[in-house]
Design a protein around this motif. Structure first.
Motif, PDB file in Angstrom:
ATOM      1  N   PRO A  14       0.853  -1.242  -0.146  1.00  7.86           N
ATOM      2  CA  PRO A  14      -0.064  -0.001   0.008  1.00  7.86           C
ATOM      3  C   PRO A  14       0.780   1.300   0.026  1.00  7.86           C
ATOM      4  N   VAL A  15       0.570   2.009  -0.978  1.00  6.07           N
ATOM      5  CA  VAL A  15       1.334   3.529  -0.992  1.00  6.07           C
ATOM      6  C   VAL A  15       0.536   4.696  -0.793  1.00  6.07           C
ATOM      7  N   THR A  16       0.986   5.408   0.146  1.00  8.19           N
ATOM      8  CA  THR A  16       0.405   6.832   0.460  1.00  8.19           C
ATOM      9  C   THR A  16       1.419   7.840   0.406  1.00  8.19           C
ATOM     10  N   MET A  17       1.071   9.020  -0.458  1.00 12.29           N
ATOM     11  CA  MET A  17       1.711  10.203  -0.443  1.00 12.29           C
ATOM     12  C   MET A  17       1.068  11.363   0.056  1.00 12.29           C
ATOM     13  N   THR A  18       1.688  12.060   0.808  1.00 15.82           N
ATOM     14  CA  THR A  18       0.894  13.181   1.513  1.00 15.82           C
ATOM     15  C   THR A  18       1.876  14.478   1.420  1.00 15.82           C
ATOM     16  N   ARG A  19       1.136  15.483   0.670  1.00 15.48           N
ATOM     17  CA  ARG A  19       1.893  16.898   0.179  1.00 15.48           C
ATOM     18  C   ARG A  19       1.823  17.693   1.204  1.00 15.48           C
ATOM     19  N   GLY A  20       2.689  18.741   1.336  1.00 11.77           N
ATOM     20  CA  GLY A  20       2.573  19.837   2.476  1.00 11.77           C
ATOM     21  C   GLY A  20       2.637  19.087   3.806  1.00 11.77           C
ATOM     22  N   ILE A  21       3.470  18.410   4.080  1.00 10.18           N
ATOM     23  CA  ILE A  21       3.865  17.772   5.222  1.00 10.18           C
ATOM     24  C   ILE A  21       4.680  18.505   6.222  1.00 10.18           C
ATOM     25  N   ASN A  22       5.210  19.759   5.681  1.00 11.92           N
ATOM     26  CA  ASN A  22       6.179  20.416   6.253  1.00 11.92           C
ATOM     27  C   ASN A  22       5.994  21.580   5.915  1.00 11.92           C
ATOM     28  N   LYS A  23       5.592  22.800   6.973  1.00  9.84           N
ATOM     29  CA  LYS A  23       4.865  24.092   6.545  1.00  9.84           C
ATOM     30  C   LYS A  23       6.168  25.083   6.176  1.00  9.84           C
ATOM     31  N   TYR A  24       7.236  24.769   6.400  1.00  9.21           N
ATOM     32  CA  TYR A  24       8.518  25.667   6.327  1.00  9.21           C
ATOM     33  C   TYR A  24       8.919  25.383   5.022  1.00  9.21           C
ATOM     34  N   ALA A  25       9.111  24.172   4.393  1.00 11.03           N
ATOM     35  CA  ALA A  25       9.729  23.745   3.279  1.00 11.03           C
ATOM     36  C   ALA A  25       9.158  24.446   1.993  1.00 11.03           C
ATOM     37  N   GLU A  26       9.697  24.746   0.938  1.00 13.07           N
ATOM     38  CA  GLU A  26       9.190  25.131  -0.176  1.00 13.07           C
ATOM     39  C   GLU A  26       8.540  23.746  -0.927  1.00 13.07           C
ATOM     40  N   GLY A  27       8.831  22.654  -0.561  1.00  7.91           N
ATOM     41  CA  GLY A  27       8.048  21.439  -0.951  1.00  7.91           C
ATOM     42  C   GLY A  27       8.209  20.201  -0.112  1.00  7.91           C
ATOM     43  N   SER A  28       7.241  19.449   0.097  1.00 11.36           N
ATOM     44  CA  SER A  28       7.490  18.588   1.029  1.00 11.36           C
ATOM     45  C   SER A  28       6.387  17.227   0.697  1.00 11.36           C
ATOM     46  N   CYS A  29       6.723  16.005   1.364  1.00 17.22           N
ATOM     47  CA  CYS A  29       5.854  14.974   0.807  1.00 17.22           C
ATOM     48  C   CYS A  29       6.321  13.873   2.134  1.00 17.22           C
ATOM     49  N   LEU A  30       5.349  13.289   2.657  1.00 20.15           N
ATOM     50  CA  LEU A  30       5.507  12.263   3.525  1.00 20.15           C
ATOM     51  C   LEU A  30       4.954  10.818   2.431  1.00 20.15           C
ATOM     52  N   ILE A  31       6.216  10.063   2.216  1.00 25.34           N
ATOM     53  CA  ILE A  31       5.675   8.879   1.466  1.00 25.34           C
ATOM     54  C   ILE A  31       5.643   7.602   2.388  1.00 25.34           C
ATOM     55  N   GLU A  32       4.476   6.639   2.253  1.00 24.56           N
ATOM     56  CA  GLU A  32       4.395   5.420   3.076  1.00 24.56           C
ATOM     57  C   GLU A  32       4.439   4.070   2.048  1.00 24.56           C
ATOM     58  N   VAL A  33       5.275   3.364   2.005  1.00 23.96           N
ATOM     59  CA  VAL A  33       5.141   2.217   1.318  1.00 23.96           C
ATOM     60  C   VAL A  33       5.116   1.137   2.221  1.00 23.96           C
ATOM     61  N   GLY A  34       4.087   0.531   2.620  1.00 28.02           N
ATOM     62  CA  GLY A  34       3.868  -0.529   3.460  1.00 28.02           C
ATOM     63  C   GLY A  34       4.358  -0.032   4.954  1.00 28.02           C
ATOM     64  N   ASP A  35       5.275  -0.394   5.559  1.00 26.67           N
ATOM     65  CA  ASP A  35       5.794   0.220   6.894  1.00 26.67           C
ATOM     66  C   ASP A  35       6.983   0.712   6.579  1.00 26.67           C
ATOM     67  N   THR A  36       7.466   1.476   5.354  1.00 24.52           N
ATOM     68  CA  THR A  36       8.516   2.110   5.221  1.00 24.52           C
ATOM     69  C   THR A  36       7.884   3.481   4.957  1.00 24.52           C
TER      70      THR A  36
END
Length: 242
Positions: A14-36
């Motif tokens: 299962p893959v999840t990508m979440t944008r805007g995870i860091n309010k200070y960075a110009e770009g950010s993403c939390l990617i979850e691939v299984g338990d990684t």
């Protein structure tokens, strides 16, 4: 082959990508691939390395790190080691090369986009998750540059994503978790663009050599997984595009 998590051989975790995870960075993403889980940020810096000054082009580079309890046992922070590990530098170079393969560096102007990939939790495939999540962060940072009229044209020429494949118990598997990776007789990481062009293939026979025909089948399996990851990137980015 039914895997421990009940996936078939050619299924992604299962893959999840979440944008805007860091309010200070110009770009950010939390990617979850299984338990990684990998936290990726893209920071815009109004400077380039010394060797690129007055070249009218920018640069994209990456740092990679693993938190002490990203694994089952605590690992020592890299900053406390007398020198950085070769594995860390290898992964950083892989991430940087993968992103630069799809970036028009001249479109960036003389500025750097610094990518930081921090592994929060590791269960195999951290480098491939980092490449895939870093692209989303890079696209967000590119949107920041466009919104603020700091660039004249869209700098991303294509998408890029990465996945692992391997041979485990004689079976070809897509997107190996740690347990599978540790038992693999062949371990491979593949980076590919949306246009179907290969950026990098890292392949190692841990035991006996493997056949050229198997290499082709593994690459085809990886391409199937990468297409799914590219689609997930598109859904995550929504209206951000060239």
């Amino acid at each position: 082959m039914l895997r421990k998590d009940e996936r078939t051989n050619d299924d992604l975790r299962p893959v999840t990508m979440t944008r805007g995870i860091n309010k200070y960075a110009e770009g950010s993403c939390l990617i979850e691939v299984g338990d990684t889980r990998v936290h990726c940020t893209a920071s815009v810096e109004e400077q380039v390395p010394r060797w690129l000054r007055n070249s009218d082009q920018g640069w994209v580079t990456a740092d990679y790190g693993m938190l002490p309890r990203a694994t089952a046992e605590r690992t020592v922070r890299e900053a406390t080691r007398p020198q950085r590990r070769g594995r860390t530098m290898e992964i950083e170079r892989l991430i940087g090369r993968s992103l630069r393969a799809v970036v028009d560096l001249h479109a960036l102007g003389e500025r750097t986009i610094q990518i930081d990939c921090d592994v929060l939790q590791a269960d195999g495939g951290t480098r491939t998750a980092a490449v895939t999540g870093a692209y989303v962060a890079l696209a967000e940072a590119s949107q920041y540059l466009r919104k603020n009229k700091l660039i004249r044209r869209w700098p991303l020429r294509d998408q890029v994503a990465a996945v692992s494949v391997g041979l485990v118990g004689g079976e070809m598997l897509l997107d190996l978790c740690y347990e599978e990776d540790s038992q693999a007789s062949v371990d491979m990481n593949i980076v590919m663009t949306a246009a179907g062009r290969i950026v990098e293939v890292q392949a190692t026979a841990e035991g006996a050599p493997f056949a050229v025909t198997q290499l082709g089948k593994l690459i085809a399996m990886a391409q199937k997984g990468i297409k799914e990851l590219l689609s997930c990137q598109q859904q995550t980015l929504g209206d951000i595009s060239g």
